[in-house]
Every structure is written in structure tokens, then in C-alpha cells.
Motif scaffolding. Structure first.
Motif, mmCIF file in Angstrom:
data_model
loop_
_atom_site.group_PDB
_atom_site.id
_atom_site.type_symbol
_atom_site.label_atom_id
_atom_site.label_comp_id
_atom_site.label_asym_id
_atom_site.label_seq_id
_atom_site.Cartn_x
_atom_site.Cartn_y
_atom_site.Cartn_z
ATOM 1 N N THR A 115 0.829 -1.195 0.000
ATOM 2 C CA THR A 115 0.000 0.000 0.000
ATOM 3 C C THR A 115 0.863 1.244 0.000
ATOM 4 N N GLY A 116 0.315 2.316 -0.514
ATOM 5 C CA GLY A 116 1.051 3.563 -0.611
ATOM 6 C C GLY A 116 1.414 4.155 0.735
ATOM 7 N N ASP A 117 0.701 3.774 1.803
ATOM 8 C CA ASP A 117 1.004 4.350 3.112
ATOM 9 C C ASP A 117 2.087 3.573 3.845
ATOM 10 N N GLY A 118 2.678 2.590 3.202
ATOM 11 C CA GLY A 118 3.875 2.007 3.770
ATOM 12 C C GLY A 118 3.851 0.528 4.083
ATOM 13 N N PHE A 119 2.681 -0.119 4.137
ATOM 14 C CA PHE A 119 2.657 -1.523 4.534
ATOM 15 C C PHE A 119 3.272 -2.409 3.465
#
Length: 375
Positions: A115-119
């Protein structure tokens, strides 16, 4: 702040990975694409609390010591921090723009995990695999219970969380459904071949350059010098390495050491704790600013008169070690010409050449560096 705590045994077991990890680079390239797309559409997307990365201080999900042994835990640089793709190397953003969104669109089920938020789930980092295919085989053979833990789907959620809204496919993958594993392997391979593989020669070359620089630092100043220079925002305060993060974790290395893995797409550090092996620290590899003018020797005219213009250019370009292929690209000459010039400079004692796997790496000798500096 993530704090890696070293013992004397750990300091003796700091090792450099022989190459970049193709599978984790694939996942991180997709994450970069998702971040860039999100930045364009919303300006800046805040990271959720389950994020493992942001800006230049990302720490990827990794099984850090905690209440649930074996579960991936990680910390980001703040749940409220904004994603900023400008922390990525310019060449990586240029690569993303050149694909015009085709990479993200063709990622298939891989986009449900990254995911773009880091996961990024732990099983997409396979530092022991020899190549991309072996890494995919390792993913396909990961036990279902480990997949469930890495995805945050088993029991109480871990500190890393997982995909925001895991769909049926993710649950099937965590249950060990063969078709779900097959889809992940096939989609990941297709994404790699269409997006990352064309860039892989450059990534591999840059990783060799980075490895040579880290090895040189180790030779010149020991482990202290190596750890001090890994990242500009990192702090080495013996016996602890401090990595910026919005969460706080203390990671004892337990005498098993630290494996350093360079990454072309990472924008900050990522940590994976392995209970039975060395902790893995993925770090952004050295960026030599390849866009600078070719042959920017300190004394171009004097060296050109001494060595010849092209040979002086080649010598200047070797301030950053390079394979023959990378040197040819930098100097805009053929492979044969690059090899010939490097050989002549080596014969004059200005360049050293070592073999690394199937490639050779050229670097300046102290005499070559002194000549460039005018000393």
C-alpha cells in the motif's frame, strides 16, 4: 525512534548483501508508484497508524521482538506524517513517470499487499534468495500461519496491522489456498517483468557501486565508519544505531549480527527482525547523482593533455566505482572502449579492478584520486 542494540558479537557479524533483493525491490517500486499516484490526486496522504514507512525514515514491517514472538512488528516515521515522494531518488520518480501509470494498473493482487502508506508484508522480503525466481518460490512455500501473521489476519492484530480492508483473496492466501498463492506469484512475476526488469541492470550496477563504497568505508574506518555513514539522519551512538521513526522500538540483535541490504526504491531504513538469523536492515543505496555532467574532473584540461580527453573523463567518472557496463553508460562509449580505457588506467596504477560475481568493478586507487585532486 527504532534503536538497534549491538553486542560485541553483533559488531563482528555485520555483513553486506551481495546484491539488491529483486523481490523487495519489486514491492517497493510498486509502493513508490502508489505513493506518487496518491500525491498527484490528493497532494499528500496521511499515513495510517499501521504504516511502516514515510519520507526518509521508513522502517518496514519486520518481526521485531514484542509480545507475540514471530509476528511482524514495525514502526513508521509517524502515523500523522505526510507521504512525500520527493524523498525518492529522482531517477526512481523519472522511472515511474515513464510508465505513465501502467505499472500500478498491472500489479494485480500484489497491489492488495503493498500500500502507498507504507505496509509491506514480511514475506515479500527474501534476503537469502539467490534470484527473483527463488524468492518467489520462497513466498509460495511460506506456511499459511506465517502468511496470516505477516498480514495481521490471525487473532488480535499486531502492531503493524496489515492491508486496510483485506479482501477474500488475502484471506484465501492466509489460509493457504493454492489458487491464491498462484495468483500472487504470477501477478508479481508479470509486474516485475513489465516494470522493474528493464531497469534491473542499472539497479544491479548501482548496488555494486554502493557495496564497493560501503566496503571501502569498512576498510578505512571499521564498523564505526560504516554505521555512521549509512544514512544522513541516522545516529550511531555505540553500541546503538538510532533510526528515525514515529514509533519507538528497541531491537536487540542478540549476537546474530546485522545484514545490510541496499535498495534502489527505498526512501528510508526498513528493519526485519529474524529470531533465528541476523536482523535485516534495508537502506537506500548510495545515489551518485548520475545526472551530473560527464567527466567532471577537477582539472579537465590538464588531465586531458596528460591522459587524453576520453581517458581523463573515464578517470573522473570513477570517483564512484562502476562496472564496465555502468562506466560505458556514464562515458557514452562502447563496452569495448570502456574496458580498454579502464585497462590502460589500471596499468598506470590509477584504477583498481575487482571481480564481483559475473561482473567487474572499477574504482580509483589512491594515486588516481590524488591525480584528480591535484595532489
Amino acid at each position: 525512534m527504532i534503536r538497534l542494540h549491538f553486542t560485541a558479537a553483533d559488531l563482528r557479524r555485520v555483513t553486506l548483501a551481495p546484491a539488491a533483493d529483486a523481490l523487495s525491490e519489486t514491492a517497493l517500486s510498486l509502493r513508490l508508484g502508489l505513493r506518487a499516484a496518491g500525491s498527484r490526486s490528493s497532494g499528500a496522504r496521511p499515513e495510517g497508524s499501521r504504516s511502516s514507512a514515510a519520507r526518509s525514515s521508513e522502517v518496514r514491517p519486520g518481526p521485531l521482538p514484542g509480545p507475540r514472538p514471530g509476528r511482524g512488528h514495525g514502526g513508521g516515521s509517524g502515523g500523522s506524517g505526510a507521504l512525500r515522494t520527493q524523498w525518492a531518488r529522482p531517477a526512481a520518480l523519472e522511472w515511474h513517470r515513464s510508465l505513465r501509470g501502467r505499472a500500478v494498473a498491472g500489479a494485480g493482487v500484489l497491489a492488495e499487499l503493498v500500500t502507498g502508506d507504507g505496509f509491506v508484508p514480511d514475506f515479500l522480503l527474501q534476503p537469502s534468495a539467490r534470484d527473483f525466481d527463488e524468492a518467489l518460490e520462497a513466498v509460495a512455500s511460506t506456511p499459511p500461519e506465517r502468511l496470516a501473521l505477516d498480514l495481521g489476519l490471525a487473532g488480535a492484530p499486531g502492531r503493524n496491522g496489515g492491508p486496510g480492508r483485506p479482501g477474500r483473496w488475502a484471506h484465501d492466501l492466509a489460509r493457504g489456498v493454492p489458487s491464491a498463492s498462484t495468483a500472487l506469484v504470477e501477478d508479481t512475476r508479470r509486474y516485475f517483468r513489465g516494470s522493474v526488469e528493464p531497469l534491473w541492470p542499472r539497479i544491479r550496477s548501482d548496488a555494486l557501486t554502493d557495496r564497493a563504497l560501503r566496503a571501502e568505508m569498512l576498510l578505512r574506518g571499521g564498523v564505526d565508519a560504516l554505521l555512521t555513514t549509512l544514512g544522513t539522519t541516522w545516529r550511531w551512538e555505540p553500541p546503538t544505531l538510532h533510526l528515525p521513526s514515529g514509533s519507538t522500538y528497541d531491537v536487540p540483535l542478540c549476537g546474530r549480527g546485522l545484514l545490510l541490504v541496499p535498495s534502489w526504491f527505498a526512501t528510508g531504513p526498513m528493519v526485519m527482525y529474524r529470531p533465528e538469523a541476523a536482523t535485516v536492515l534495508v537502506y537506500p543505496m548510495y545515489d551518485d547523482g548520475a545526472g551530473r555532467a560527464a567527466g567532471s574532473a577537477d582539472r579537465p584540461e590538464a588531465l586531458a593533455a596528460l591522459l587524453g580527453r576520453t581517458r581523463a573523463q573515464v578517470l573522473g567518472l570513477l570517483r564512484s566505482p562502476a562496472t564496465t557496463t555502468a562506466l560505458a553508460e556514464r562515458a557514452a562509449v562502447s563496452l569495448a572502449a570502456a574496458s580498454q580505457h579502464a585497462g590502460i588506467l589500471r596499468g598506470a596504477g590509477l584504477v583498481a579492478t575487482v571481480r564481483t560475481g559475473s561482473s567487474v568493478l572499477h574504482s580509483l586507487t589512491p594515486l588516481g584520486a590524488s591525480l584528480l585532486a591535484g595532489g
